[in-house]
Design an enzyme around this catalytic site. Structure first.
Site, PDB file in Angstrom:
ATOM      1  N   HIS A  90       5.341  15.445  40.319  1.00 40.07           N
ATOM      2  CA  HIS A  90       6.079  14.226  40.004  1.00 40.07           C
ATOM      3  C   HIS A  90       5.984  13.903  38.515  1.00 40.07           C
ATOM      4  O   HIS A  90       6.947  13.429  37.905  1.00 40.07           O
ATOM      5  CB  HIS A  90       5.540  13.075  40.843  1.00 40.07           C
ATOM      6  CG  HIS A  90       6.114  11.753  40.473  1.00 40.07           C
ATOM      7  ND1 HIS A  90       5.384  10.781  39.833  1.00 40.07           N
ATOM      8  CD2 HIS A  90       7.353  11.242  40.633  1.00 40.07           C
ATOM      9  CE1 HIS A  90       6.140   9.722  39.624  1.00 40.07           C
ATOM     10  NE2 HIS A  90       7.340   9.964  40.096  1.00 40.07           N
ATOM     11  N   GLU A  93       8.548  15.677  36.572  1.00 37.44           N
ATOM     12  CA  GLU A  93       9.874  15.072  36.720  1.00 37.44           C
ATOM     13  C   GLU A  93      10.125  14.084  35.581  1.00 37.44           C
ATOM     14  O   GLU A  93      11.231  13.980  35.061  1.00 37.44           O
ATOM     15  CB  GLU A  93       9.976  14.365  38.070  1.00 37.44           C
ATOM     16  CG  GLU A  93      11.295  13.657  38.298  1.00 37.44           C
ATOM     17  CD  GLU A  93      11.221  12.627  39.399  1.00 37.44           C
ATOM     18  OE1 GLU A  93      11.840  11.556  39.243  1.00 37.44           O
ATOM     19  OE2 GLU A  93      10.539  12.886  40.412  1.00 37.44           O
ATOM     20  N   HIS A  94       9.071  13.371  35.178  1.00 40.12           N
ATOM     21  CA  HIS A  94       9.177  12.445  34.045  1.00 40.12           C
ATOM     22  C   HIS A  94       9.190  13.197  32.711  1.00 40.12           C
ATOM     23  O   HIS A  94      10.008  12.913  31.830  1.00 40.12           O
ATOM     24  CB  HIS A  94       8.005  11.463  34.060  1.00 40.12           C
ATOM     25  CG  HIS A  94       8.080  10.428  35.123  1.00 40.12           C
ATOM     26  ND1 HIS A  94       8.325   9.102  34.863  1.00 40.12           N
ATOM     27  CD2 HIS A  94       7.959  10.519  36.477  1.00 40.12           C
ATOM     28  CE1 HIS A  94       8.337   8.419  35.998  1.00 40.12           C
ATOM     29  NE2 HIS A  94       8.116   9.259  36.991  1.00 40.12           N
ATOM     30  N   GLU A 170       4.117   3.255  38.303  1.00 39.36           N
ATOM     31  CA  GLU A 170       4.966   3.522  39.465  1.00 39.36           C
ATOM     32  C   GLU A 170       4.135   3.595  40.735  1.00 39.36           C
ATOM     33  O   GLU A 170       4.551   3.128  41.800  1.00 39.36           O
ATOM     34  CB  GLU A 170       5.727   4.834  39.246  1.00 39.36           C
ATOM     35  CG  GLU A 170       6.798   5.098  40.263  1.00 39.36           C
ATOM     36  CD  GLU A 170       7.610   6.348  39.955  1.00 39.36           C
ATOM     37  OE1 GLU A 170       8.192   6.910  40.901  1.00 39.36           O
ATOM     38  OE2 GLU A 170       7.659   6.756  38.779  1.00 39.36           O
TER      39      GLU A 170
END
Length: 468
Positions: A90, A93-94, A170
């Site tokens: 994840h 992804e950023h 997040e």
């Protein structure tokens, strides 16, 4: 961004393609109408090729509008992580939007938007997927952007620390401060004792805080290799020209040794597991997870239709029983992930303030037992099949939907052509098949039950000044 899978339609692999066909039009009213042109076979113009560096490229041309959708599927998710580096899939992804050699920080978005494009990405237990939408004329530029970040992604320590903070924020909003997310994370970690599906996509807090530079560089080199990806483009394209352009850009990136496969198989669960999470909340929550199927299981379509019968719409079994008839719940949802390995079948029930968790769970269990014992009706199966098929065609009305569903089929079923078998797979589902699968899935010994029990807010400290 990571989103917990608590909606059937967020997770169903409804594969298919819209029918194509045309009716010839007479050139003048004095001439008889021309005969109908036979409908083209869906997907007959799709072309696919594997480049020398191992990158699979699939192109679905459609010239209705001068736009293109691109989906780049990387076979990496939390399933590929281990303790110490959870959340890295994840995190990348950023990071993939934070600058490379040619296009610096912020440039990927700025350049794409300046040329009429937009983008997004998502991460799951199994894959990380990057999505671009843009005018067809911008394809060379978009491929240049993609090549830059795949070949020369920047590992700037300041950017890494900044993005680490974004990811942790997040996590706080989606898990720590979200009661459904918090319960789901604990339930998933309890349902799996061996398989890495127990790892949350967002990552564990201590790992997010302690990723090292060498962890990031090794992970990126291993999993962001062209031979670990499938690139899908749909829209106003000439496939031969696309292959040439991709070969000249992404095709120049060297392949890497194949990632180590995930060999762990989850042992059969031998008894119910239960967890209780106590948090400040207005209402209790109930979640139940049963061990389910992999995406390529022959019974996957049967499971999808069973899920629709149970939780889709106000006429679904569980909505009628728990919401309408008994008023024990205010909402019922369900999902199944359908990944590379057998995942979970989820049922989530939101109770009203003061709701009775034990009675609600008993009603849910009894309704599932009724499906196991008596099966479903012809009307229920027909409705579920109609919903699935309508969604199947609707998804592929757009270039974006086509790119995603082609990639889904290629990634999880091993062949993009499996996309077009979906209608027959749904049509082959029978009532007996649904009943048999319900008995297989809803085994009480194979479930994990989670309760979220509200705790009262702490008492406000006495105001000594006011008391004087």
């Amino acid at each position: 961004m990571f989103r917990p899978p608590l909606s059937w339609f967020a997770c169903l692999a409804l594969l298919g393609a819209p029918q194509a066909g045309a009716q010839a039009v007479s050139e003048s009213s004095a001439r008889p109408a021309a005969a109908s042109t036979p409908a083209a076979k869906p997907g007959s113009d799709i072309q696919a090729r594997t480049l020398k560096n191992g990158l699979t490229v699939i192109v679905w041309p459609d010239h209705d509008i001068p736009n293109v959708a691109l989906a780049n599927w990387f076979r990496v998710g939390s399933r590929n992580e281990r303790p110490g580096i959870t959340g890295l899939s994840h995190f990348f992804e950023h990071m993939m939007f934070n600058g490379a050699k040619k296009y610096g920080p912020g440039e990927f978005d700025r350049v794409m938007e300046a040329n009429g494009g937009a983008n997004n990405a998502f991460t799951s237990e199994d894959v990380t997927v990057y999505l671009d939408w843009f005018p067809a004329s911008a394809l060379p530029l978009i491929l240049d952007l993609e090549q830059d970040r795949l070949q020369s992604l920047a590992f700037d320590p300041k950017v890494i620390e900044s993005e680490r903070g974004v990811v942790y924020s997040e996590r706080r909003s989606g898990v720590d401060n979200d009661n459904n997310g918090a319960l789901q994370e604990q339930l998933q970690a309890t349902a799996f004792v061996a398989h890495p599906y127990q790892i949350p996509v967002i990552g564990w807090p201590s790992d997010i805080e302690s990723w090292r530079m060498e962890d990031l560089q090794r992970y990126f080199k291993t999993y962001y290799a062209p031979n670990n990806a499938t690139l899908v483009l749909a829209g106003d394209l000439d496939p031969d020209r696309v292959f040439e352009q991709v070969e000249a850009t992404l095709g120049t990136i060297p392949s890497q040794p194949a990632p180590e496969p995930v060999r762990t198989k989850e042992p059969e669960q031998q008894g119910e597991r239960r967890i209780v999470v106590k948090k400040l909340a207005q209402s209790p929550l109930l979640q139940v997870a049963y061990h389910g199927l992999a995406a390529n299981d022959p019974d996957m379509e049967t499971l999808e239709l069973l899920g629709l019968i149970l939780t889709y719409g106000d006429s679904s079994r569980l909505h009628r029983k728990l919401v309408d008839e008994t008023r024990m719940a205010i909402r019922v949802r369900g999902s199944t992930a359908g990944g590379f390995d057998p995942s979970l079948v989820w049922l989530a029930v939101d109770l009203p303030p003061g709701g009775d968790l034990a009675k609600t769970e008993a009603l849910l269990t009894a309704e599932l037992a009724r499906v196991v014992k008596d099966g479903v009706t012809d009307a229920e199966l027909r409705k579920a099949r109609n919903v699935a098929l309508a969604t199947f065609w609707r998804k592929l009305e757009t270039n974006s939907g086509r790119a995603r569903e082609l990639g889904n089929a290629a990634t999880f079923r091993g062949d993009w052509k499996a996309l077009f078998d979906a209608p027959s797979r749904y049509e082959q589902v029978t009532r007996d098949g649904v009943k048999a699968l319900a008995a297989r899935i809803f085994n009480p010994d194979h479930r994990t039950v989670g309760w979220l029990v509200p705790t009262p807010a702490p008492a406000a400290p006495a105001n000594k000044e006011a008391a004087r």
